[in-house]
Design a protein around this motif. Sequence first.
Motif, PDB file in Angstrom:
ATOM      1  N   UNK A 108       0.816  -1.209   0.000  1.00 57.06           N
ATOM      2  CA  UNK A 108       0.000   0.000   0.000  1.00 57.06           C
ATOM      3  C   UNK A 108       0.855   1.267   0.000  1.00 57.06           C
ATOM      4  N   UNK A 109       2.107   1.123   0.389  1.00 59.95           N
ATOM      5  CA  UNK A 109       3.012   2.274   0.447  1.00 59.95           C
ATOM      6  C   UNK A 109       3.391   2.812  -0.935  1.00 59.95           C
ATOM      7  N   UNK A 110       2.961   2.149  -2.011  1.00 59.41           N
ATOM      8  CA  UNK A 110       3.213   2.707  -3.346  1.00 59.41           C
ATOM      9  C   UNK A 110       2.455   4.014  -3.523  1.00 59.41           C
ATOM     10  N   UNK A 111       1.408   4.199  -2.739  1.00 61.17           N
ATOM     11  CA  UNK A 111       0.692   5.478  -2.717  1.00 61.17           C
ATOM     12  C   UNK A 111       1.401   6.384  -1.716  1.00 61.17           C
ATOM     13  N   UNK A 112       1.833   7.544  -2.151  1.00 59.51           N
ATOM     14  CA  UNK A 112       2.625   8.446  -1.310  1.00 59.51           C
ATOM     15  C   UNK A 112       1.931   8.784   0.010  1.00 59.51           C
ATOM     16  N   UNK A 113       0.618   8.892  -0.013  1.00 59.99           N
ATOM     17  CA  UNK A 113      -0.126   9.272   1.195  1.00 59.99           C
ATOM     18  C   UNK A 113      -0.048   8.194   2.269  1.00 59.99           C
ATOM     19  N   UNK A 115       2.669   6.253   2.860  1.00 61.65           N
ATOM     20  CA  UNK A 115       4.078   5.850   2.949  1.00 61.65           C
ATOM     21  C   UNK A 115       4.495   5.411   4.351  1.00 61.65           C
ATOM     22  N   UNK A 116       3.745   5.823   5.387  1.00 59.33           N
ATOM     23  CA  UNK A 116       4.143   5.478   6.755  1.00 59.33           C
ATOM     24  C   UNK A 116       3.379   4.274   7.305  1.00 59.33           C
ATOM     25  N   UNK A 117       2.695   3.553   6.444  1.00 54.80           N
ATOM     26  CA  UNK A 117       1.978   2.361   6.905  1.00 54.80           C
ATOM     27  C   UNK A 117       2.970   1.305   7.362  1.00 54.80           C
ATOM     28  N   UNK A 118       2.782   0.825   8.585  1.00 56.07           N
ATOM     29  CA  UNK A 118       3.690  -0.167   9.150  1.00 56.07           C
ATOM     30  C   UNK A 118       2.864  -1.242   9.850  1.00 56.07           C
ATOM     31  N   UNK A 136      -6.102   1.510   8.689  1.00 60.09           N
ATOM     32  CA  UNK A 136      -5.131   2.589   8.487  1.00 60.09           C
ATOM     33  C   UNK A 136      -5.697   3.629   7.525  1.00 60.09           C
ATOM     34  N   UNK A 137      -6.242   3.174   6.398  1.00 57.94           N
ATOM     35  CA  UNK A 137      -6.822   4.089   5.412  1.00 57.94           C
ATOM     36  C   UNK A 137      -8.003   4.839   6.016  1.00 57.94           C
TER      37      UNK A 137
END
Length: 210
Positions: A108-113, A115-118, A136-137
């Motif tokens: 999902x981090x391919x979307x810049x918004x 990027x902090x998904x962990x 998260x979304x």
Amino acid sequence: MSDMYSESSECQTPLTKYQLISINSKGLPDGFKWLEMFEDVRVVVFCIALSDYDQEWVPCIGPLQNKMLASRDLFEKVVRHPCFVDTPFVLLLNKFDAFEDKINQVPITVCDWFCDFSPLKPHHNSQSLAHQAYYYVAVKFKELFSSITGRKLYVWQARARERTSVDEAFKYIREVLKWDEENIENLYGITADDSFYSTEMSSSPYIRQE
């Protein structure tokens, strides 16, 4: 396009009228003036495909744009419109089934918004990667909505090709409307329970905290 939706024959409540407005994002240079026609709506239901996080599209002017970011920007513009300053919003995060299939292959981090998904490491009985990403979304949109309005955004998950999933979504929307009506009654002194203004919803099974 307008449609009528009803529950099973056991439900005695009157039919609720829904109007579906299809928006072409390529044709929105007019400042959203047409939204003024909908200033008396009781709830805005905004639908976004979760599986769009790695998709791109070509706007009328400019380079390729991530579809999720485009949806976020459109959502923000609608939220900021003065016609909806006091209108509750329900965000339907749709196509969870496609999202569930894709996220194990495309992060999902391919979307810049995002990027902090962990995600947490999987353990027995823990949430799947897709469910962690969904929450998260949901929180990302909730935080955006709150930063603009100071109000709560209601979020629901849907699988558009599953009738039961769509039914559950509409039940949730009706619960939000009912809760909003109770708030209005309280505002005008019909009830005296200040707890209606809590960020928590009722105990209904269709009001799910994200």
